[in-house]
Scaffold this motif. Structure first.
Motif, PDB file in Angstrom:
ATOM      1  N   MET A 134       0.837  -1.186   0.000  1.00 35.07           N
ATOM      2  CA  MET A 134       0.000   0.000   0.000  1.00 35.07           C
ATOM      3  C   MET A 134       0.878   1.244   0.000  1.00 35.07           C
ATOM      4  SD  MET A 134      -2.911  -1.191   2.795  1.00 35.07           S
ATOM      5  CE  MET A 134      -3.795   0.350   2.635  1.00 35.07           C
ATOM      6  N   SER A 135       0.490   2.190  -0.854  1.00 37.71           N
ATOM      7  CA  SER A 135       1.226   3.461  -0.878  1.00 37.71           C
ATOM      8  C   SER A 135       0.710   4.354   0.234  1.00 37.71           C
ATOM      9  CB  SER A 135       1.019   4.153  -2.222  1.00 37.71           C
ATOM     10  OG  SER A 135      -0.370   4.478  -2.396  1.00 37.71           O
ATOM     11  N   ASP A 136       1.400   5.477   0.422  1.00 34.33           N
ATOM     12  CA  ASP A 136       0.973   6.398   1.473  1.00 34.33           C
ATOM     13  C   ASP A 136      -0.442   6.899   1.199  1.00 34.33           C
ATOM     14  OD1 ASP A 136       3.458   6.020   2.559  1.00 34.33           O
ATOM     15  OD2 ASP A 136       4.271   7.990   1.972  1.00 34.33           O
ATOM     16  N   ALA A 137      -0.754   7.079  -0.061  1.00 32.46           N
ATOM     17  CA  ALA A 137      -2.101   7.560  -0.441  1.00 32.46           C
ATOM     18  C   ALA A 137      -3.147   6.515  -0.122  1.00 32.46           C
ATOM     19  CB  ALA A 137      -2.140   7.938  -1.915  1.00 32.46           C
ATOM     20  N   ASP A 138      -2.809   5.240  -0.412  1.00 32.60           N
ATOM     21  CA  ASP A 138      -3.764   4.176  -0.117  1.00 32.60           C
ATOM     22  C   ASP A 138      -4.034   4.078   1.379  1.00 32.60           C
ATOM     23  OD1 ASP A 138      -3.872   3.557  -2.788  1.00 32.60           O
ATOM     24  OD2 ASP A 138      -2.293   2.002  -2.660  1.00 32.60           O
ATOM     25  N   ILE A 139      -2.947   4.226   2.162  1.00 33.10           N
ATOM     26  CA  ILE A 139      -3.108   4.148   3.615  1.00 33.10           C
ATOM     27  C   ILE A 139      -3.959   5.314   4.106  1.00 33.10           C
ATOM     28  CG2 ILE A 139      -1.865   4.293   5.833  1.00 33.10           C
ATOM     29  CD1 ILE A 139       0.453   2.838   4.473  1.00 33.10           C
ATOM     30  N   ALA A 140      -3.719   6.522   3.536  1.00 33.47           N
ATOM     31  CA  ALA A 140      -4.509   7.694   3.939  1.00 33.47           C
ATOM     32  C   ALA A 140      -5.953   7.512   3.551  1.00 33.47           C
ATOM     33  CB  ALA A 140      -3.930   8.951   3.299  1.00 33.47           C
ATOM     34  N   ALA A 141      -6.190   6.875   2.351  1.00 33.65           N
ATOM     35  CA  ALA A 141      -7.551   6.664   1.898  1.00 33.65           C
ATOM     36  C   ALA A 141      -8.275   5.673   2.817  1.00 33.65           C
ATOM     37  CB  ALA A 141      -7.562   6.166   0.450  1.00 33.65           C
ATOM     38  N   ARG A 142      -7.553   4.719   3.352  1.00 34.31           N
ATOM     39  CA  ARG A 142      -8.180   3.681   4.196  1.00 34.31           C
ATOM     40  C   ARG A 142      -7.870   3.945   5.691  1.00 34.31           C
ATOM     41  NH1 ARG A 142      -6.502  -2.019   1.755  1.00 34.31           N
ATOM     42  NH2 ARG A 142      -7.918  -2.641   3.471  1.00 34.31           N
ATOM     43  N   GLU A 143      -7.626   5.199   6.009  1.00 34.85           N
ATOM     44  CA  GLU A 143      -7.194   5.526   7.369  1.00 34.85           C
ATOM     45  C   GLU A 143      -8.200   5.074   8.414  1.00 34.85           C
ATOM     46  OE1 GLU A 143      -5.929   9.394  10.125  1.00 34.85           O
ATOM     47  OE2 GLU A 143      -6.613   9.670   8.063  1.00 34.85           O
ATOM     48  N   LYS A 144      -9.484   5.229   8.116  1.00 35.35           N
ATOM     49  CA  LYS A 144     -10.495   4.917   9.119  1.00 35.35           C
ATOM     50  C   LYS A 144     -10.488   3.439   9.495  1.00 35.35           C
ATOM     51  CE  LYS A 144     -15.396   5.479  10.174  1.00 35.35           C
ATOM     52  NZ  LYS A 144     -16.682   6.000   9.719  1.00 35.35           N
TER      53      LYS A 144
ATOM     54  N   THR B 145      -5.790  -5.272  22.647  1.00 31.58           N
ATOM     55  CA  THR B 145      -5.490  -6.645  23.072  1.00 31.58           C
ATOM     56  C   THR B 145      -4.108  -6.751  23.736  1.00 31.58           C
ATOM     57  OG1 THR B 145      -4.559  -7.205  20.910  1.00 31.58           O
ATOM     58  CG2 THR B 145      -6.915  -7.585  21.235  1.00 31.58           C
ATOM     59  N   LEU B 146      -3.343  -5.698  23.610  1.00 32.50           N
ATOM     60  CA  LEU B 146      -1.981  -5.714  24.200  1.00 32.50           C
ATOM     61  C   LEU B 146      -1.930  -4.686  25.313  1.00 32.50           C
ATOM     62  CD1 LEU B 146       0.121  -5.840  20.892  1.00 32.50           C
ATOM     63  CD2 LEU B 146      -0.513  -7.752  22.359  1.00 32.50           C
ATOM     64  N   PRO B 147      -2.046  -5.128  26.605  1.00 31.08           N
ATOM     65  CA  PRO B 147      -2.060  -4.155  27.709  1.00 31.08           C
ATOM     66  C   PRO B 147      -0.727  -3.432  27.884  1.00 31.08           C
ATOM     67  CG  PRO B 147      -1.987  -6.403  28.558  1.00 31.08           C
ATOM     68  CD  PRO B 147      -2.224  -6.514  27.082  1.00 31.08           C
ATOM     69  N   GLN B 148       0.324  -4.039  27.343  1.00 33.47           N
ATOM     70  CA  GLN B 148       1.632  -3.389  27.487  1.00 33.47           C
ATOM     71  C   GLN B 148       1.852  -2.292  26.459  1.00 33.47           C
ATOM     72  OE1 GLN B 148       1.001  -6.422  26.564  1.00 33.47           O
ATOM     73  NE2 GLN B 148       2.424  -7.232  25.030  1.00 33.47           N
ATOM     74  N   VAL B 149       0.953  -2.216  25.438  1.00 35.02           N
ATOM     75  CA  VAL B 149       1.129  -1.268  24.335  1.00 35.02           C
ATOM     76  C   VAL B 149       0.217  -0.069  24.559  1.00 35.02           C
ATOM     77  CG1 VAL B 149       0.905  -0.917  21.866  1.00 35.02           C
ATOM     78  CG2 VAL B 149       1.836  -3.072  22.745  1.00 35.02           C
ATOM     79  N   LYS B 150       0.825   1.102  24.453  1.00 34.72           N
ATOM     80  CA  LYS B 150       0.060   2.348  24.599  1.00 34.72           C
ATOM     81  C   LYS B 150      -0.599   2.734  23.282  1.00 34.72           C
ATOM     82  CE  LYS B 150       0.680   7.198  25.902  1.00 34.72           C
ATOM     83  NZ  LYS B 150       1.639   8.229  26.372  1.00 34.72           N
ATOM     84  N   SER B 151       0.153   2.619  22.180  1.00 35.16           N
ATOM     85  CA  SER B 151      -0.384   2.981  20.859  1.00 35.16           C
ATOM     86  C   SER B 151       0.471   2.321  19.785  1.00 35.16           C
ATOM     87  CB  SER B 151      -0.397   4.501  20.668  1.00 35.16           C
ATOM     88  OG  SER B 151       0.922   5.015  20.773  1.00 35.16           O
ATOM     89  N   ILE B 152      -0.130   2.271  18.550  1.00 40.20           N
ATOM     90  CA  ILE B 152       0.572   1.718  17.388  1.00 40.20           C
ATOM     91  C   ILE B 152       0.492   2.759  16.286  1.00 40.20           C
ATOM     92  CG2 ILE B 152       0.693  -0.152  15.702  1.00 40.20           C
ATOM     93  CD1 ILE B 152      -0.687  -1.952  17.731  1.00 40.20           C
ATOM     94  N   TRP B 153       1.630   2.995  15.569  1.00 38.51           N
ATOM     95  CA  TRP B 153       1.708   4.044  14.571  1.00 38.51           C
ATOM     96  C   TRP B 153       2.299   3.502  13.270  1.00 38.51           C
ATOM     97  CZ3 TRP B 153       0.845   9.409  15.836  1.00 38.51           C
ATOM     98  CH2 TRP B 153       0.504   9.622  17.193  1.00 38.51           C
ATOM     99  N   VAL B 154       1.847   4.163  12.186  1.00 34.84           N
ATOM    100  CA  VAL B 154       2.448   3.918  10.868  1.00 34.84           C
ATOM    101  C   VAL B 154       2.871   5.273  10.325  1.00 34.84           C
ATOM    102  CG1 VAL B 154       2.113   3.041   8.531  1.00 34.84           C
ATOM    103  CG2 VAL B 154       0.996   1.903  10.476  1.00 34.84           C
ATOM    104  N   PHE B 155       4.226   5.415  10.076  1.00 34.31           N
ATOM    105  CA  PHE B 155       4.797   6.681   9.611  1.00 34.31           C
ATOM    106  C   PHE B 155       5.228   6.554   8.149  1.00 34.31           C
ATOM    107  CE2 PHE B 155       5.592   6.568  14.193  1.00 34.31           C
ATOM    108  CZ  PHE B 155       5.038   7.792  14.589  1.00 34.31           C
ATOM    109  N   ASP B 156       5.163   7.729   7.427  1.00 35.41           N
ATOM    110  CA  ASP B 156       5.662   7.734   6.048  1.00 35.41           C
ATOM    111  C   ASP B 156       7.167   7.982   6.074  1.00 35.41           C
ATOM    112  OD1 ASP B 156       6.074  10.409   6.608  1.00 35.41           O
ATOM    113  OD2 ASP B 156       4.421  11.122   5.336  1.00 35.41           O
ATOM    114  N   ALA B 157       7.768   8.116   4.925  1.00 37.66           N
ATOM    115  CA  ALA B 157       9.221   8.265   4.820  1.00 37.66           C
ATOM    116  C   ALA B 157       9.714   9.601   5.362  1.00 37.66           C
ATOM    117  CB  ALA B 157       9.661   8.098   3.363  1.00 37.66           C
ATOM    118  N   ASN B 158       8.816  10.543   5.588  1.00 39.14           N
ATOM    119  CA  ASN B 158       9.209  11.859   6.098  1.00 39.14           C
ATOM    120  C   ASN B 158       8.977  12.003   7.607  1.00 39.14           C
ATOM    121  OD1 ASN B 158       9.970  12.857   3.537  1.00 39.14           O
ATOM    122  ND2 ASN B 158       7.770  13.159   3.063  1.00 39.14           N
ATOM    123  N   GLY B 159       8.472  10.998   8.225  1.00 43.92           N
ATOM    124  CA  GLY B 159       8.254  11.038   9.660  1.00 43.92           C
ATOM    125  C   GLY B 159       6.905  11.535  10.062  1.00 43.92           C
ATOM    126  N   HIS B 160       5.946  11.622   9.120  1.00 44.45           N
ATOM    127  CA  HIS B 160       4.578  12.057   9.449  1.00 44.45           C
ATOM    128  C   HIS B 160       3.696  10.832   9.637  1.00 44.45           C
ATOM    129  CE1 HIS B 160       5.102  16.391   8.739  1.00 44.45           C
ATOM    130  NE2 HIS B 160       6.013  16.004   7.805  1.00 44.45           N
TER     131      HIS B 160
END
Length: 714
Positions: A78-88, A100-115
């Motif tokens: 998936m490209s960055d655009a595809d991920i943005a399109a399916r963000e919801k 499901t992971l009590p040890q995890v606060k959050s999960i992130w997916v970043f693009d090549a620029n750090g956004h």
């Protein structure tokens, strides 16, 4: 007894010291063993805790890693655009995974620029640049797999708990860097878990990166703390990269701990567990305190009992000392009483002797005295002097201060010869039986004193039988004495001479007094009480013993024991007669005598024998005379007891100077002579007669002439 008391007190003192030292030594030994045991138990406990923490951390990171791998597969291609399109939809999926992971606060997916393209927290993702974060920059150059970052603080507008990241690289279709998939992990999750398994006081658990950064720590500390790679832990990890242990002071809180560590599989993380050394020491002290609870009272009780025993023994010793002092005082009084009795006896006998001498002298002064009576008075004076000399010898024999002339003789032969003499002495109404073995029984003793002792025992038996009865004289060899605790045993045994009578016997209560001088049960004028005391003194001074057994009405048995000798010896003939009279001679004699009257008598006597005499009053003057011209003297005649240098010391000095002079000693009593003998010099006993002095002079000068005649001519 005092020695035994001192030994018992010393033993109690040692026991008191041992009652403290031994428990103390045991306590120290037990303390050392308990410390080792406590340390080993602590290491085992640390290892068990480490195993649990390691297993937990491994499962946590493996779960996070699988979740990141799953997300990577979801967004693969998936490209960055595809991920943005399916963000919801992606947001919902990431949120479900994070939930499901009590040890995890959050999960992130970043693009090549750090956004952020999508995350599990909010939708839409905020337009914030995260390219400066370590978990982003580390993946830009190459794929390093799973990366675990440092503990970070949420960036505004986000708030909440600190976290550390677990991230993986996201590649484009052409393999170029496409961004990062990252999970924010809560350190407090690990810290809460560590709080559950580290309930023991002083427990310590930590999650540490390989560069020394602390991700999670229990007890909770400032997360900016870290273990420097160049520090003790870093050097230990370099030496043992997989697992190890050591005692270290933590840089996080400055507390010294005993800790162990283990690497978390392929992840760049170490799990560590430990205990504060103070807690380990507290466990050890608690264990030893339990011993002290029982040990101190028991030791104190034992010490108190020993101290009580010591005080009681000390009091008993003091009482015993007081009793001994009282007994000594009593014995001293008894000795004074015995001394008074002895003095009275000596005074009585000597007064009798002096009366005879005084009366004889007074009669000799009468001008009209007939010659026969004058001769009778002279003989009476001479006989009285002999009796006085005998009385003195008996006293010295009892005191064991007489000068003995020991010689080897056969007791059996002497007793046979004495039996004939005793027959005429005790009377024909007493039957005499001599039981003498055929073998020789040799002893080394003074033969004259031995004969006197046998005669004294025979006379005592005659008086006990009142002149009628049976007297048995028996000789036998014995291996040991009745009481060797009093008299030391002889290497060849003893010769026992028993004199048994059938007289009235001796009551048991008198056994302790029969050997006392002047003690007698006879009527006044029928005995001096010195006979048995002479036997006692002679036996003791000769290294032997005298015993008595008796039964009232059945007689008594006195037994004289003398040390036996074996081997070949020149045996002296019994009852040697006096030497014949000597003729006048010519000799030069040096007389050394501190008593002027005795010295004048000796000089007059020797002068009448044709001798030339020089009389000096002490040994110093004698040495001065000899220093002038020793060749002018043929003999030195010296008293033994003198002020300053004694006669024996003078004789030894003359011998040391190698002067060829015969030396004759004269003494009535000398403790040195009684203990050490005359040192090989001729000895003349006082009181001596002119005839005895002449004989000794001839004997000494004759020996000198024989030596000179036998010397080889030069």
């Amino acid at each position: 007894m005092p020695t035994a008391h001192r030994n018992s007190l010393r033993l109690l003192q040692w026991m008191m010291a041992a009652s403290l030292a031994l428990p103390l030594a045991l306590f120290l030994f037990a303390s050392a063993m308990s410390r080792i045991s406590t340390s080993e138990a602590a290491d085992q406990e640390i290892q068990r805790t480490l195993d649990v923490a390691h297993e937990h951390a491994l499962k946590v990171f493996e779960t996070i890693d699988r979740s990141l791998a799953e997300i990577t597969e979801v967004v693969r291609g998936m490209s960055d655009a595809d991920i943005a399109a399916r963000e919801k939809s992606l947001h919902e999926r990431l949120r479900r995974v994070a939930d499901t992971l009590p040890q995890v606060k959050s999960i992130w997916v970043f693009d090549a620029n750090g956004h952020a393209l999508v995350n599990s927290l909010v939708q839409p993702a905020p337009d914030i640049d995260f390219s400066d974060r370590d978990y982003f920059r580390i993946h830009m150059e190459r794929d390093i797999g799973t990366y675990i970052g440092e503990v970070l603080t949420p960036r505004a507008p986000y708030q909440g708990s600190r976290f550390f990241s677990v991230g993986r690289r996201r590649d484009n279709e052409d393999g170029s860097f496409g961004g990062v998939i990252q999970a924010s992990v809560l350190p407090e999750y690990f810290e809460n878990f560590y709080a559950k398994i580290g309930r023991e006081p002083g427990s310590f658990l930590a999650l540490i990166r390989t560069d020394g950064s602390i991700l999670a720590h229990f007890p909770v500390i400032d997360h900016d703390a870290r273990f420097e790679p160049s520090g003790p832990l870093g050097r230990q990890v370099v030496a043992n990269p997989e697992t190890g242990g050591m005692t270290i002071r933590s840089p996080a809180d400055g507390i010294e701990r005993r800790m162990r560590y283990q690497r978390l599989a392929e992840y760049p993380i170490y799990v560590s567990a430990g205990l504060e050394t103070s807690a380990i020491q507290a466990r050890w002290i608690s264990t030893m305190a339990q011993h002290l609870i029982f040990g101190i009272p028991a030791t104190a009780l034992l010490f108190g009992l020993l101290a009580l025993a010591f005080r009681r023994t000390q009091r008993l010793q003091e009482e015993a000392d007081r009793r001994i002092e009282a007994e000594d005082a009593l014995r001293h009084g008894q000795r004074l009483e015995a001394l008074g009795q002895l003095t009275g006896g000596v005074a009585h006998d000597f007064n009798n002797l002096l009366t005879v001498i005084r009366a004889s002298v007074d009669m000799l002064r009468r001008p009209d005295l007939p010659e026969p009576r004058r001769q009778r008075y002279i003989d009476a004076i001479s006989n009285t002097v002999n009796r006085a000399a005998k009385l003195t010898n008996q006293l010295l024999a009892f005191a064991r201060r007489q000068t003995l002339k020991p010689e080897v003789f056969d007791v059996c032969q002497n007793v046979r010869t004495l039996s004939e003499m005793i027959t005429t002495l005790i009377g024909s109404r007493i039957e005499i039986t001599a039981q003498v073995p055929d073998e020789t029984c040799l002893v080394n003793a003074d033969a004259g004193q031995f004969e006197t002792a046998i005669i004294n025992m025979a006379v005592n038996a005659r008086d006990a039988m009142d002149g009628v009865g049976r007297l048995t004289i028996a000789v036998r060899a014995v291996n040991k004495l009745p009481s060797e605790a009093i008299t030391p045993p002889s290497p060849h045994g003893h010769v026992a001479v028993s004199v048994a009578d059938t007289g009235v016997g001796i009551p048991p209560e008198l056994f302790g007094r029969i050997f006392e001088p002047f003690y007698t049960t006879k009527e006044v004028g029928h005995g001096t009480g010195l006979g048995l005391s002479q036997v006692f003194g002679f036996a003791k001074q000769s290294g032997g013993e005298v015993t008595v057994t008796s039964e009232v009405g059945k007689g008594s048995t006195f037994t004289l024991y003398l040390p036996r000798v074996v081997g070949r010896h020149n045996v002296q003939s019994p009852l040697t007669e006096d030497a014949p009279s000597v003729d006048p001679t010519s000799a030069s004699v040096l007389i050394v005598e501190d008593n002027a009257e005795v010295g004048k008598f000796a000089a007059d006597t020797l002068t009448q024998l044709g001798c030339t005499c020089v009389l000096v009053e002490n040994a110093t003057h004698a040495l001065e005379e000899l220093a002038v011209d020793p060749g002018r003297f043929d003999l030195v005649f010296t008293d033994v007891v003198m002020p300053g240098m004694s006669g024996i010391e003078l004789a030894e000095e003359i011998r040391r100077q190698r002067l060829d002079l015969p030396i004759v000693l004269a003494s009535g009593y000398s403790q040195v002579l009684s203990q050490q003998g005359s040192g090989g010099f001729e000895l003349l006993q006082k009181p001596y007669s002119a005839e005895q002095l002449a004989r000794m002079l001839h004997k000494a000068t004759r020996s000198r002439r024989l030596k000179r005649d036998q010397a080889p001519a030069s």
